[in-house]
Design a protein around this motif. Structure first.
Motif, PDB file in Angstrom:
ATOM      1  N   LEU A   6       0.704  -1.415  -0.306  1.00  0.00           N
ATOM      2  CA  LEU A   6       0.573   0.235  -0.211  1.00  0.00           C
ATOM      3  C   LEU A   6       0.384   1.439  -0.090  1.00  0.00           C
ATOM      4  O   LEU A   6       0.407   2.462  -0.509  1.00  0.00           O
ATOM      5  CB  LEU A   6      -0.855   0.105   1.169  1.00  0.00           C
ATOM      6  CG  LEU A   6      -2.286  -0.985   1.121  1.00  0.00           C
ATOM      7  CD1 LEU A   6      -2.767  -0.916   2.201  1.00  0.00           C
ATOM      8  CD2 LEU A   6      -3.198  -0.774  -0.056  1.00  0.00           C
ATOM      9  N   GLN A   7       1.678   1.109   0.567  1.00  0.00           N
ATOM     10  CA  GLN A   7       2.620   2.265   0.941  1.00  0.00           C
ATOM     11  C   GLN A   7       3.505   2.752  -0.947  1.00  0.00           C
ATOM     12  O   GLN A   7       3.902   4.373  -1.224  1.00  0.00           O
ATOM     13  CB  GLN A   7       3.902   2.564   1.763  1.00  0.00           C
ATOM     14  CG  GLN A   7       3.625   2.235   3.189  1.00  0.00           C
ATOM     15  CD  GLN A   7       4.684   2.163   3.940  1.00  0.00           C
ATOM     16  OE1 GLN A   7       6.025   1.157   3.371  1.00  0.00           O
ATOM     17  NE2 GLN A   7       5.188   2.703   5.435  1.00  0.00           N
ATOM     18  N   MET A   8       3.810   1.382  -1.356  1.00  0.00           N
ATOM     19  CA  MET A   8       4.571   1.371  -2.759  1.00  0.00           C
ATOM     20  C   MET A   8       3.273   2.081  -3.840  1.00  0.00           C
ATOM     21  O   MET A   8       3.949   2.924  -4.696  1.00  0.00           O
ATOM     22  CB  MET A   8       4.453  -0.139  -3.274  1.00  0.00           C
ATOM     23  CG  MET A   8       6.295  -0.462  -3.109  1.00  0.00           C
ATOM     24  SD  MET A   8       6.321  -2.425  -3.208  1.00  0.00           S
ATOM     25  CE  MET A   8       5.737  -2.311  -5.435  1.00  0.00           C
ATOM     26  N   MET A   9       2.388   1.568  -3.157  1.00  0.00           N
ATOM     27  CA  MET A   9       1.209   1.889  -4.125  1.00  0.00           C
ATOM     28  C   MET A   9       0.811   3.397  -4.198  1.00  0.00           C
ATOM     29  O   MET A   9       0.016   4.324  -4.986  1.00  0.00           O
ATOM     30  CB  MET A   9      -0.508   1.781  -3.890  1.00  0.00           C
ATOM     31  CG  MET A   9      -0.191   0.195  -3.918  1.00  0.00           C
ATOM     32  SD  MET A   9      -0.047  -0.685  -6.036  1.00  0.00           S
ATOM     33  CE  MET A   9      -0.969   0.921  -7.177  1.00  0.00           C
ATOM     34  N   GLU A  10       1.266   3.848  -2.879  1.00  0.00           N
ATOM     35  CA  GLU A  10       0.895   5.466  -3.244  1.00  0.00           C
ATOM     36  C   GLU A  10       1.666   5.947  -3.816  1.00  0.00           C
ATOM     37  O   GLU A  10       1.918   7.519  -4.193  1.00  0.00           O
ATOM     38  CB  GLU A  10       1.387   5.721  -1.660  1.00  0.00           C
ATOM     39  CG  GLU A  10      -0.473   6.070  -0.664  1.00  0.00           C
ATOM     40  CD  GLU A  10      -1.184   6.360  -1.368  1.00  0.00           C
ATOM     41  OE1 GLU A  10      -1.195   7.889  -1.518  1.00  0.00           O
ATOM     42  OE2 GLU A  10      -2.460   5.789  -1.474  1.00  0.00           O
ATOM     43  N   GLU A  32      -5.953  -8.197  -7.086  1.00  0.00           N
ATOM     44  CA  GLU A  32      -6.586  -7.782  -5.948  1.00  0.00           C
ATOM     45  C   GLU A  32      -6.538  -6.961  -5.221  1.00  0.00           C
ATOM     46  O   GLU A  32      -7.512  -6.313  -4.513  1.00  0.00           O
ATOM     47  CB  GLU A  32      -7.378  -8.694  -5.372  1.00  0.00           C
ATOM     48  CG  GLU A  32      -6.588 -10.220  -4.410  1.00  0.00           C
ATOM     49  CD  GLU A  32      -5.564 -10.690  -5.298  1.00  0.00           C
ATOM     50  OE1 GLU A  32      -4.568 -11.985  -4.734  1.00  0.00           O
ATOM     51  OE2 GLU A  32      -5.160 -11.052  -6.363  1.00  0.00           O
ATOM     52  N   LEU A  33      -5.268  -5.918  -4.695  1.00  0.00           N
ATOM     53  CA  LEU A  33      -5.547  -4.755  -4.007  1.00  0.00           C
ATOM     54  C   LEU A  33      -5.084  -3.911  -5.270  1.00  0.00           C
ATOM     55  O   LEU A  33      -5.802  -3.173  -4.249  1.00  0.00           O
ATOM     56  CB  LEU A  33      -3.632  -5.376  -2.713  1.00  0.00           C
ATOM     57  CG  LEU A  33      -3.412  -4.666  -2.256  1.00  0.00           C
ATOM     58  CD1 LEU A  33      -5.092  -4.096  -0.890  1.00  0.00           C
ATOM     59  CD2 LEU A  33      -1.853  -4.556  -1.998  1.00  0.00           C
ATOM     60  N   VAL A  34      -4.360  -3.955  -5.688  1.00  0.00           N
ATOM     61  CA  VAL A  34      -4.277  -3.185  -6.709  1.00  0.00           C
ATOM     62  C   VAL A  34      -5.624  -1.905  -7.790  1.00  0.00           C
ATOM     63  O   VAL A  34      -6.149  -1.060  -7.242  1.00  0.00           O
ATOM     64  CB  VAL A  34      -2.931  -3.457  -7.885  1.00  0.00           C
ATOM     65  CG1 VAL A  34      -2.822  -2.023  -9.505  1.00  0.00           C
ATOM     66  CG2 VAL A  34      -1.728  -3.623  -7.239  1.00  0.00           C
ATOM     67  N   TYR A 150     -12.867  -5.644 -10.775  1.00  0.00           N
ATOM     68  CA  TYR A 150     -12.229  -5.345  -9.701  1.00  0.00           C
ATOM     69  C   TYR A 150     -12.082  -4.109  -9.698  1.00  0.00           C
ATOM     70  O   TYR A 150     -12.431  -3.120  -8.043  1.00  0.00           O
ATOM     71  CB  TYR A 150     -10.672  -6.004  -9.516  1.00  0.00           C
ATOM     72  CG  TYR A 150     -10.780  -7.104  -9.119  1.00  0.00           C
ATOM     73  CD1 TYR A 150     -10.793  -7.154  -7.372  1.00  0.00           C
ATOM     74  CD2 TYR A 150      -9.589  -7.856  -9.592  1.00  0.00           C
ATOM     75  CE1 TYR A 150     -11.035  -8.470  -6.904  1.00  0.00           C
ATOM     76  CE2 TYR A 150      -9.744  -9.318  -9.253  1.00  0.00           C
ATOM     77  CZ  TYR A 150     -10.152  -9.011  -7.574  1.00  0.00           C
ATOM     78  OH  TYR A 150      -9.742 -10.368  -6.817  1.00  0.00           O
ATOM     79  N   VAL A 151     -11.562  -3.143 -10.937  1.00  0.00           N
ATOM     80  CA  VAL A 151     -11.269  -1.307 -10.170  1.00  0.00           C
ATOM     81  C   VAL A 151     -13.003  -0.647 -10.709  1.00  0.00           C
ATOM     82  O   VAL A 151     -13.049  -0.108  -9.385  1.00  0.00           O
ATOM     83  CB  VAL A 151     -11.779  -1.301 -12.377  1.00  0.00           C
ATOM     84  CG1 VAL A 151     -11.686   0.168 -11.590  1.00  0.00           C
ATOM     85  CG2 VAL A 151      -9.682  -1.348 -12.003  1.00  0.00           C
ATOM     86  N   TYR A 152     -14.723  -1.148 -11.011  1.00  0.00           N
ATOM     87  CA  TYR A 152     -15.763  -0.873 -10.558  1.00  0.00           C
ATOM     88  C   TYR A 152     -15.750  -1.837  -9.231  1.00  0.00           C
ATOM     89  O   TYR A 152     -16.297  -0.800  -8.979  1.00  0.00           O
ATOM     90  CB  TYR A 152     -16.508  -1.767 -12.031  1.00  0.00           C
ATOM     91  CG  TYR A 152     -18.033  -1.224 -11.807  1.00  0.00           C
ATOM     92  CD1 TYR A 152     -18.293   0.203 -12.689  1.00  0.00           C
ATOM     93  CD2 TYR A 152     -19.033  -1.659 -10.710  1.00  0.00           C
ATOM     94  CE1 TYR A 152     -19.881   0.541 -12.052  1.00  0.00           C
ATOM     95  CE2 TYR A 152     -20.077  -1.740 -10.828  1.00  0.00           C
ATOM     96  CZ  TYR A 152     -20.501   0.098 -11.606  1.00  0.00           C
ATOM     97  OH  TYR A 152     -21.925   0.336 -11.762  1.00  0.00           O
ATOM     98  N   LEU A 153     -15.702  -1.977  -8.528  1.00  0.00           N
ATOM     99  CA  LEU A 153     -16.137  -2.969  -7.247  1.00  0.00           C
ATOM    100  C   LEU A 153     -15.849  -1.606  -6.506  1.00  0.00           C
ATOM    101  O   LEU A 153     -15.644  -1.235  -5.884  1.00  0.00           O
ATOM    102  CB  LEU A 153     -15.373  -4.009  -7.391  1.00  0.00           C
ATOM    103  CG  LEU A 153     -16.410  -5.304  -7.412  1.00  0.00           C
ATOM    104  CD1 LEU A 153     -15.916  -6.850  -6.967  1.00  0.00           C
ATOM    105  CD2 LEU A 153     -17.605  -5.088  -6.817  1.00  0.00           C
ATOM    106  N   LYS A 163     -13.059  -4.110   0.400  1.00  0.00           N
ATOM    107  CA  LYS A 163     -13.829  -5.232   0.543  1.00  0.00           C
ATOM    108  C   LYS A 163     -14.164  -5.638  -0.871  1.00  0.00           C
ATOM    109  O   LYS A 163     -14.704  -6.563  -0.710  1.00  0.00           O
ATOM    110  CB  LYS A 163     -15.146  -4.434   1.345  1.00  0.00           C
ATOM    111  CG  LYS A 163     -15.379  -4.049   2.844  1.00  0.00           C
ATOM    112  CD  LYS A 163     -16.792  -4.096   2.954  1.00  0.00           C
ATOM    113  CE  LYS A 163     -16.506  -3.680   4.207  1.00  0.00           C
ATOM    114  NZ  LYS A 163     -18.255  -3.283   4.650  1.00  0.00           N
ATOM    115  N   ALA A 164     -13.931  -5.594  -1.818  1.00  0.00           N
ATOM    116  CA  ALA A 164     -13.727  -5.896  -3.404  1.00  0.00           C
ATOM    117  C   ALA A 164     -13.399  -6.993  -3.489  1.00  0.00           C
ATOM    118  O   ALA A 164     -14.083  -7.928  -4.022  1.00  0.00           O
ATOM    119  CB  ALA A 164     -12.988  -5.064  -4.307  1.00  0.00           C
ATOM    120  N   GLY A 165     -12.402  -7.832  -2.387  1.00  0.00           N
ATOM    121  CA  GLY A 165     -11.519  -8.637  -3.080  1.00  0.00           C
ATOM    122  C   GLY A 165     -12.265  -9.775  -2.084  1.00  0.00           C
ATOM    123  O   GLY A 165     -12.900 -10.609  -3.523  1.00  0.00           O
TER     124      GLY A 165
END
Length: 196
Positions: A6-10, A32-34, A150-153, A163-165
């Protein structure tokens, strides 16, 4: 591990759509996280929904393409040596090999929907020297619906994007199996037309 990702994603967020593609290039970063997080960025107005889906689908091809290249140019010896760095275990390889033997080149598409096979399936495709453009095409076809859902969720859930996963897991078969069957039908129909 999730907190680190999640830190990387920021950091990737600053790179916008390219950041989504880049994150998914690394097979150890779970889609499923990204992807739901990208959906949340759409919810926040940071990105466009279709842009995020397109970037996620391209990234979803780039990751498997690295494993395909490893299989094609390194063979099974390289996989046994370096597979652990991609979180590929021997049982994943065995399942993928069996799946490839049974279904041939179409596994680049079908294998994406099979748990325990989806990550490693790119490797036997590479070892068998499957046409790289065919591999890219089938992988993109499989990744597009998964990415879109996934993106839409993530977008729909907003601040509760994590909660999308769980939601995806509950409804994946109802959503993906009809899509997969429809695409298989299109491919078979196209082949019949070409054969005539």
């Amino acid at each position: 591990m999730e907190a680190l990702i999640l830190q990387m994603m920021e950091a990737f967020k600053d790179l916008s759509y390219f950041g989504i593609m880049l994150a998914l290039t690394f097979e150890f970063v779970p889609a499923e996280l990204v992807l739901p997080l990208a959906g949340y960025w759409v919810y926040e107005g940071e990105m466009n929904l279709f842009g995020a889906i397109f970037a996620g689908s391209i990234g979803g091809v780039l990751g498997p393409l690295t494993l395909y290249a490893l299989g094609r140019y390194g063979g099974r010896v390289a996989i046994l040596k370096f597979g652990k760095y991609f979180f590929i275990k021997d049982e994943h390889m065995d399942k993928s090999d069996q799946f490839f033997e049974k279904y041939g080149g179409s596994v680049a598409f079908l294998g994406r929907f099979v748990p325990g096979v989806r990550t490693a399936i790119s490797i036997p495709c590479g070892i068998a020297k499957m046409n790289v453009w065919k591999f890219i095409f089938y992988t993109y076809l499989a990744m597009l619906p998964v990415t879109a859902i996934y993106v839409y969720l993530g977008y729909s859930l907003g601040p509760q994007w994590e909660k999308a996963g769980e939601l995806f897991g509950q409804y994946a078969n109802y959503l993906l199996i009809p899509i997969a069957l429809f695409i298989i039908w299109l491919i078979v129909k196209r082949r019949k037309v070409k054969a005539q």
